[in-house]
Design an enzyme around this catalytic site. Structure first.
Site, mmCIF file in Angstrom:
data_model
loop_
_atom_site.group_PDB
_atom_site.id
_atom_site.type_symbol
_atom_site.label_atom_id
_atom_site.label_comp_id
_atom_site.label_asym_id
_atom_site.label_seq_id
_atom_site.Cartn_x
_atom_site.Cartn_y
_atom_site.Cartn_z
ATOM 1 N NE ARG A 88 6.252 7.837 1.177
ATOM 2 C CZ ARG A 88 5.142 7.671 1.894
ATOM 3 N NH1 ARG A 88 4.036 7.233 1.315
ATOM 4 N NH2 ARG A 88 5.121 7.934 3.177
ATOM 5 C CB VAL B 206 -0.953 0.005 1.219
ATOM 6 C CG1 VAL B 206 -1.871 -1.205 1.187
ATOM 7 C CG2 VAL B 206 -0.184 0.053 2.529
ATOM 8 C CB SER B 207 0.306 4.732 -0.810
ATOM 9 O OG SER B 207 1.083 5.889 -0.862
ATOM 10 C CB CYS B 208 2.831 2.688 3.952
ATOM 11 S SG CYS B 208 3.772 1.193 3.570
ATOM 12 C CB SER B 209 6.958 5.620 5.481
ATOM 13 O OG SER B 209 6.782 4.708 6.536
#
Length: 135
Positions: free
Chosen positions: A14, A8-11
Site C-alpha cells: 500500500r 500481496v495486500s500488505c502495508s
C-alpha cells in the site's frame, strides 16, 4: 516507463502504491495471490537481483517454515515451481521496471524510480533549502 508492483495486500505494498501515485509515476499492480507470477516472470525478476533467491524469498513466512525448505538442496526449476504454487514465499512488494528492481518498500530506495530530471530538481531544491546554493 511503467513500474510493476507485484505483491500481496500488505502495508508495504500500500505504501509503495501511494508513493507512486503521489509522485505521478505510472504503475500496474498485481496481487500475486490471485494471479501468481509465471516461471518466466520469476526468471526475469531473478535476473535483476544481486543476491538471487535470497533477495526475494520470505524466509520468515509461514509457508516457508511449513514447507521446511532447504533452498540450497533444490534445483532452480523446482524452487521456481514452488514459488509459483505458493506465492507467499515471495517478499512483498517486488517493484520492477525496465531498468530497476526493488524488494519491499524503503522510502529512500524507492526514489530510484523517479525520473532523473525530477531527482535532479529535488537535489537542487534540497541544496537551496539548506542554504548551500542560491535560487
Amino acid at each position: 516507463m511503467t513500474v510493476h508492483i507485484y505483491g500481496v495486500s500488505c502495508s508495504s505494498t500500500r505504501k509503495a502504491r501511494q508513493w507512486f501515485r503521489k509522485n505521478g509515476i505510472a504503475y500496474k499492480e498485481r496481487n500475486i495471490l490471485h494471479q501468481p507470477l509465471t516461471i518466466d516472470e520469476l526468471k526475469n525478476i531473478l535476473q535483476m537481483t544481486v543476491e538471487g533467491t535470497d533477495e526475494i524469498l520470505s524466509t520468515r513466512s509461514k509457508i516457508y517454515k511449513e514447507l521446511n525448505l532447504n533452498v540450497e538442496e533444490l534445483s532452480l526449476q523446482t524452487l521456481l515451481q514452488l514459488i509459483h504454487k505458493y506465492p507467499r514465499l515471495l517478499k512483498s512488494p517486488i517493484l520492477v521496471d525496465e531498468k530497476r528492481f526493488q524488494v519491499g518498500y524503503h522510502e529512500e530506495d524507492i526514489r530510484q524510480f523517479l525520473p532523473r530530471k525530477t531527482r535532479q530538481l529535488q537535489w537542487v531544491q534540497w541544496k537551496v533549502d539548506l542554504g548551500l546554493m542560491k535560487e
